[in-house]
Write a protein that holds these residues in place. Structure first.
Motif, mmCIF file in Angstrom:
data_model
loop_
_atom_site.group_PDB
_atom_site.id
_atom_site.type_symbol
_atom_site.label_atom_id
_atom_site.label_comp_id
_atom_site.label_asym_id
_atom_site.label_seq_id
_atom_site.Cartn_x
_atom_site.Cartn_y
_atom_site.Cartn_z
ATOM 1 N N ASP A 6 0.837 -1.213 0.000
ATOM 2 C CA ASP A 6 0.000 0.000 0.000
ATOM 3 C C ASP A 6 0.871 1.261 0.000
ATOM 4 N N PHE A 7 1.976 1.220 0.753
ATOM 5 C CA PHE A 7 2.862 2.397 0.799
ATOM 6 C C PHE A 7 3.456 2.687 -0.579
ATOM 7 N N PHE A 8 4.027 1.667 -1.213
ATOM 8 C CA PHE A 8 4.675 1.907 -2.506
ATOM 9 C C PHE A 8 3.660 2.223 -3.600
ATOM 10 N N SER A 9 2.458 1.666 -3.487
ATOM 11 C CA SER A 9 1.411 2.019 -4.450
ATOM 12 C C SER A 9 1.071 3.503 -4.348
ATOM 13 N N ARG A 10 0.958 3.987 -3.119
ATOM 14 C CA ARG A 10 0.650 5.407 -2.910
ATOM 15 C C ARG A 10 1.811 6.290 -3.371
ATOM 16 N N MET A 11 3.057 5.846 -3.086
ATOM 17 C CA MET A 11 4.215 6.631 -3.523
ATOM 18 C C MET A 11 4.307 6.683 -5.043
ATOM 19 N N SER A 12 4.003 5.565 -5.688
ATOM 20 C CA SER A 12 4.022 5.540 -7.150
ATOM 21 C C SER A 12 2.979 6.504 -7.710
ATOM 22 N N ASP A 13 1.824 6.564 -7.035
ATOM 23 C CA ASP A 13 0.785 7.520 -7.468
ATOM 24 C C ASP A 13 1.269 8.961 -7.297
ATOM 25 N N LEU A 14 1.980 9.219 -6.199
ATOM 26 C CA LEU A 14 2.441 10.586 -5.936
ATOM 27 C C LEU A 14 3.520 11.025 -6.933
ATOM 28 N N VAL A 15 4.466 10.136 -7.206
ATOM 29 C CA VAL A 15 5.551 10.467 -8.140
ATOM 30 C C VAL A 15 5.048 10.460 -9.575
ATOM 31 N N GLY A 16 4.076 9.564 -9.845
ATOM 32 C CA GLY A 16 3.510 9.484 -11.187
ATOM 33 C C GLY A 16 4.120 8.359 -11.996
ATOM 34 N N THR A 17 3.430 8.036 -13.078
ATOM 35 C CA THR A 17 3.884 6.963 -13.957
ATOM 36 C C THR A 17 4.340 7.545 -15.297
ATOM 37 N N VAL A 18 4.803 6.658 -16.168
ATOM 38 C CA VAL A 18 5.374 7.100 -17.438
ATOM 39 C C VAL A 18 4.370 7.892 -18.264
ATOM 40 N N ASP A 19 3.118 7.437 -18.294
ATOM 41 C CA ASP A 19 2.106 8.089 -19.127
ATOM 42 C C ASP A 19 1.269 9.110 -18.349
ATOM 43 N N ASP A 20 1.764 9.502 -17.192
ATOM 44 C CA ASP A 20 1.021 10.445 -16.351
ATOM 45 C C ASP A 20 1.481 11.878 -16.652
ATOM 46 N N GLU A 21 0.550 12.721 -17.111
ATOM 47 C CA GLU A 21 0.910 14.104 -17.447
ATOM 48 C C GLU A 21 1.278 14.940 -16.224
ATOM 49 N N MET A 22 0.885 14.456 -15.041
ATOM 50 C CA MET A 22 1.166 15.197 -13.816
ATOM 51 C C MET A 22 2.365 14.628 -13.053
ATOM 52 N N VAL B 256 12.225 3.786 8.052
ATOM 53 C CA VAL B 256 13.236 3.428 7.044
ATOM 54 C C VAL B 256 12.760 3.745 5.629
ATOM 55 N N THR B 257 11.685 3.102 5.198
ATOM 56 C CA THR B 257 11.264 3.225 3.799
ATOM 57 C C THR B 257 10.910 4.660 3.437
ATOM 58 N N ALA B 258 10.112 5.300 4.277
ATOM 59 C CA ALA B 258 9.697 6.677 3.986
ATOM 60 C C ALA B 258 10.879 7.642 4.117
ATOM 61 N N ALA C 191 13.595 10.693 -14.265
ATOM 62 C CA ALA C 191 13.186 9.394 -14.817
ATOM 63 C C ALA C 191 13.613 8.261 -13.889
ATOM 64 N N ASN C 192 14.815 8.358 -13.329
ATOM 65 C CA ASN C 192 15.282 7.326 -12.397
ATOM 66 C C ASN C 192 14.421 7.289 -11.132
ATOM 67 N N LEU C 193 14.018 8.470 -10.680
ATOM 68 C CA LEU C 193 13.164 8.525 -9.488
ATOM 69 C C LEU C 193 11.823 7.848 -9.764
ATOM 70 N N LEU C 194 11.251 8.152 -10.919
ATOM 71 C CA LEU C 194 9.976 7.529 -11.294
ATOM 72 C C LEU C 194 10.135 6.017 -11.417
ATOM 73 N N SER C 195 11.220 5.594 -12.061
ATOM 74 C CA SER C 195 11.468 4.165 -12.258
ATOM 75 C C SER C 195 11.695 3.453 -10.927
ATOM 76 N N ARG C 196 12.388 4.129 -10.017
ATOM 77 C CA ARG C 196 12.689 3.526 -8.708
ATOM 78 C C ARG C 196 11.409 3.156 -7.969
ATOM 79 N N PHE C 197 10.446 4.100 -7.912
ATOM 80 C CA PHE C 197 9.218 3.821 -7.175
ATOM 81 C C PHE C 197 8.308 2.870 -7.948
ATOM 82 N N ALA C 198 8.355 2.906 -9.280
ATOM 83 C CA ALA C 198 7.554 1.960 -10.063
ATOM 84 C C ALA C 198 8.032 0.530 -9.823
#
Length: 482
Positions: free
Chosen positions: A85-101, A289-291, A410-417
């Motif tokens: 749940d934590f990483f899913s939320r973080m991925s949403d916050l950082v965004g995905t490849v096709d996310d304009e935001m 740790v993770t956060a 891009a690395n930050l986005l990839s890391r959380f994905a």
């Protein structure tokens, strides 16, 4: 067989049939009750040469090994789900490849707007658009960091809630231990209280995996898998002080947020600590740790972005302690104060349209006294080149590497994905194991078809014993008439 023996056999048979029908009826009535364990009546011979049947205790039918394995799987699933749940939320916050935001898209928009401004440095709309995109980039970084801070606060609140739940459950188990001992000492049936106690143990186990040790007189003792005594006649007390708010610099190491104590003794809360395996240590791992590592990554990105433009050699109007395009809460960024920088990053007030900024400063220098040559794009070109310059960036999650601003985002986005995908797979695997073991345990529960068949047999036993009583009665009357 004497008449007395026959009478005794029939009477005990009727009692056994009546008690058995009561147990079967109870099984049928609770077939769908969560936590209910199927019961059977223990019937035995009263002894060699003694007629009749001896009615024993009501027995609960369960498999201790299966229950133990199911509890381990349930605790692992809870921990994996919390991390997922934590990483899913973080991925949403950082965004995905096709996310304009996403952060990467916001940086790309800023870079595109900068290139457009280079091509027409005299265009006020293009300079204004550059200010808007720069402000959006700073806002997206700080919004992501604030979302991360919220996740840390949620983890801290979850720890407080779980500690309260464990304390309450341990107290209830302590009371049930005492009641079961009294009831069994009086020769009465305590299976319902044992069911209730097992449900409470399940509740504790999901938070802190436990080893259950059976004692005399129906008592149980609980230890964590790491050996911390949770209940032995008397319930242990867990202590934790939730924080109303958690700032990025507040850590367990500097004592600004609470650790965990058991009976006043500080207990390690790491994934290999004595309370390991359940949702409690998972939430501590997220908070401590993770956060924290995710915060370091976001701060590294914010610092890199600020330092690219906070450079007097890039803009001659900037002093050595003047802020550049992006600021640390409106001021000069000091690398010694990096913790929480991503929460504080802002667009310089001199450039922000919503704060009476002047966008010609992008072209002529942030601290220029007056607008210069409108056709001079040299500073804007230098800003564009600065974005594509490789700089050394170092953080726990991203490692150490030479990166452009685009590569870093891009690395930050990839890391959380990747972390999100890994955590999701682990959660799915743990859920499958837990569901399989739960189904196996449920298969030992109440089978209504089998219970109805048992009820029909009990009715036959009752009718046979009643018939024997009738025959004995007829024999007695015959004897009395002789």
């Amino acid at each position: 067989m004497s008449i007395y023996s026959a009478l005794n056999s029939a009477m005990t048979g009727l009692s056994a049939a009546g008690r058995s029908s009561q147990v079967v009826a109870e099984n049928l009535a609770n077939a769908l009750t969560p936590g209910y364990t199927r019961r059977v009546l223990d019937l035995n011979s009263p002894g060699a040469g003694v007629p009749g049947v001896r009615i024993g205790d009501v027995q609960r039918l369960n498999d201790p090994v299966l229950i133990s394995n199911r509890r381990v799987a349930e605790a692992e699933y809870g921990a994996a789900k919390a991390e997922g749940d934590f990483f899913s939320r973080m991925s949403d916050l950082v965004g995905t490849v096709d996310d304009e935001m996403s952060l990467a898209s916001q940086l790309s928009d800023f870079e595109s707007s900068l290139i457009e401004a280079v091509s027409r440095p005299d265009s006020q709309p293009r300079l204004n658009d550059l200010s808007v995109k720069a402000n959006a980039l700073a806002d997206s970084i700080s919004r992501t960091a604030e979302g991360l801070r919220g996740l840390r606060i949620n983890a801290d609140s979850a720890i407080g809630s779980q500690v309260d739940t464990v304390n309450q459950a341990l107290k209830e188990i302590e009371k049930l231990n005492a009641r079961i001992m009294v009831v069994e000492a009086g020769g009465m049936d305590a299976v319902s209280m044992q069911d209730q106690r097992d449900q409470l143990i399940d509740q504790v186990n999901a938070i802190i995996p436990v080893n259950v040790v059976r004692r005399d007189n129906g008592q149980v003792t609980l230890y964590s898998t790491g050996g911390v005594m949770l209940l032995d006649h008397k319930a242990s007390e867990l202590s934790f002080a939730p924080s109303r708010d958690i700032m990025p610099h507040m850590t367990l190491g500097n004592g600004m947020i609470s650790g965990l104590q058991v009976n006043g003794k500080t207990i390690g809360t790491g994934p290999d600590g004595p309370l390991r395996g359940g949702t409690l240590t998972a939430q501590f791992q997220i908070r401590d740790v993770t956060a924290v590592e995710a915060q370091e990554d976001l701060d590294a990105m914010a610092a890199d972005l600020i330092e690219r433009f906070q450079d007097p050699s890039l803009d001659a109007t900037i002093g050595v302690t003047d802020a550049g395009i992006f600021t640390d809460d409106g001021a000069f960024y000091d690398p010694a104060n990096i913790v929480g920088l991503s929460n504080r990053i802002e667009l310089n007030d001199l450039l922000a349209l919503d704060r009476a900024g002047e966008t010609w400063r992008f072209r002529d220098g942030l601290y220029a006294a007056a607008p210069g040559d409108p056709g001079d794009s040299s500073l804007l070109q230098a800003y564009s080149d600065a974005l594509n310059t490789t700089r050394t960036v170092s953080s726990v999650g991203l490692g150490t590497a030479n990166m452009t601003a685009a590569t870093l985002s891009a690395n930050l986005l990839s890391r959380f994905a990747q972390d999100n995908e890994t955590a999701a797979r682990a959660s799915t695997f743990a859920a499958t194991s837990f569901n399989e073991l739960s189904q196996a345990e449920l298969a030992l529960g109440v089978d209504t078809d089998a219970e109805l068949q048992n009820l029909m047999l009990v009715e036959k036993y009752y009718a046979a014993n009643a018939r024997m009583l009738s025959v004995v009665d007829e024999l007695m009357e015959t004897l009395l008439r002789i």
